[in-house]
Scaffold this motif. Structure first.
Motif, mmCIF file in Angstrom:
data_model
loop_
_atom_site.group_PDB
_atom_site.id
_atom_site.type_symbol
_atom_site.label_atom_id
_atom_site.label_comp_id
_atom_site.label_asym_id
_atom_site.label_seq_id
_atom_site.Cartn_x
_atom_site.Cartn_y
_atom_site.Cartn_z
ATOM 1 N N LEU A 3 4.394 -0.950 -8.180
ATOM 2 C CA LEU A 3 3.541 -1.651 -9.138
ATOM 3 C C LEU A 3 4.386 -2.508 -10.074
ATOM 4 C CD1 LEU A 3 1.066 1.220 -10.097
ATOM 5 C CD2 LEU A 3 0.495 -0.841 -8.805
ATOM 6 N N SER A 47 0.840 -1.194 0.000
ATOM 7 C CA SER A 47 0.000 0.000 0.000
ATOM 8 C C SER A 47 0.876 1.244 0.000
ATOM 9 C CB SER A 47 -0.932 0.003 1.210
ATOM 10 O OG SER A 47 -0.189 0.073 2.415
ATOM 11 N N ILE A 84 2.025 -5.914 -10.063
ATOM 12 C CA ILE A 84 0.642 -5.730 -9.633
ATOM 13 C C ILE A 84 0.047 -4.542 -10.384
ATOM 14 C CG2 ILE A 84 0.852 -6.835 -7.378
ATOM 15 C CD1 ILE A 84 1.362 -4.117 -6.140
ATOM 16 N N SER A 85 -1.267 -4.480 -10.439
ATOM 17 C CA SER A 85 -1.923 -3.443 -11.238
ATOM 18 C C SER A 85 -2.611 -2.372 -10.401
ATOM 19 C CB SER A 85 -2.945 -4.084 -12.179
ATOM 20 O OG SER A 85 -3.928 -4.766 -11.427
ATOM 21 N N GLY A 86 -2.527 -2.477 -9.085
ATOM 22 C CA GLY A 86 -3.159 -1.477 -8.246
ATOM 23 C C GLY A 86 -2.620 -1.502 -6.831
ATOM 24 N N GLU A 110 -7.594 4.186 -4.079
ATOM 25 C CA GLU A 110 -6.834 3.157 -4.787
ATOM 26 C C GLU A 110 -6.109 3.825 -5.944
ATOM 27 O OE1 GLU A 110 -7.487 -0.985 -7.271
ATOM 28 O OE2 GLU A 110 -9.188 0.319 -6.905
ATOM 29 N N LEU A 111 -4.898 3.414 -6.188
ATOM 30 C CA LEU A 111 -4.133 3.857 -7.342
ATOM 31 C C LEU A 111 -4.029 2.668 -8.282
ATOM 32 C CD1 LEU A 111 -2.320 5.981 -8.773
ATOM 33 C CD2 LEU A 111 -0.394 4.892 -7.602
ATOM 34 N N SER A 112 -4.499 2.834 -9.509
ATOM 35 C CA SER A 112 -4.465 1.725 -10.464
ATOM 36 C C SER A 112 -3.646 2.102 -11.688
ATOM 37 C CB SER A 112 -5.891 1.363 -10.899
ATOM 38 O OG SER A 112 -6.440 2.407 -11.685
ATOM 39 N N GLU A 113 -3.284 1.085 -12.450
ATOM 40 C CA GLU A 113 -2.597 1.340 -13.719
ATOM 41 C C GLU A 113 -3.455 2.233 -14.607
ATOM 42 O OE1 GLU A 113 -1.799 -2.603 -15.190
ATOM 43 O OE2 GLU A 113 0.278 -2.486 -14.501
ATOM 44 N N LYS A 114 -4.763 2.049 -14.588
ATOM 45 C CA LYS A 114 -5.658 2.882 -15.394
ATOM 46 C C LYS A 114 -5.532 4.350 -14.989
ATOM 47 C CE LYS A 114 -10.429 3.624 -16.705
ATOM 48 N NZ LYS A 114 -11.825 3.214 -16.527
ATOM 49 N N ASP A 115 -5.467 4.628 -13.685
ATOM 50 C CA ASP A 115 -5.289 6.002 -13.217
ATOM 51 C C ASP A 115 -4.029 6.619 -13.823
ATOM 52 O OD1 ASP A 115 -7.523 5.793 -11.475
ATOM 53 O OD2 ASP A 115 -6.248 4.999 -9.877
#
Length: 66
Positions: free
Chosen positions: A31, A17, A36-38, A51-56
């Protein structure tokens, strides 16, 4: 069938985290290095705040190049 399996069988553990003030480069490194992706974003008490994601990240990169 995959959907009948419990989440515990497919989740990533341990959980990595970040905090809201974590430098973005550090989060990207986590990441990437752990594949991992998020990442959950937690406050000083460990409470989930986002949450922080690859999409973000992709959205932000896309905006930077417009």
């Amino acid at each position: 069938m995959v959907v009948e399996r419990p989440v515990a069988e497919v989740m990533t553990s341990p959980v990595f985290s970040v905090r809201p003030e974590t430098p973005l480069q550090e989060a990207v490194t986590l990441l990437s290095s752990h594949h991992i992706s998020g990442l959950p974003v937690v406050d000083e008490n460990g409470a989930l705040v986002g949450e922080l994601s690859e999409k973000d990240l992709m959205v932000q990169i896309g905006r930077a190049h417009v």
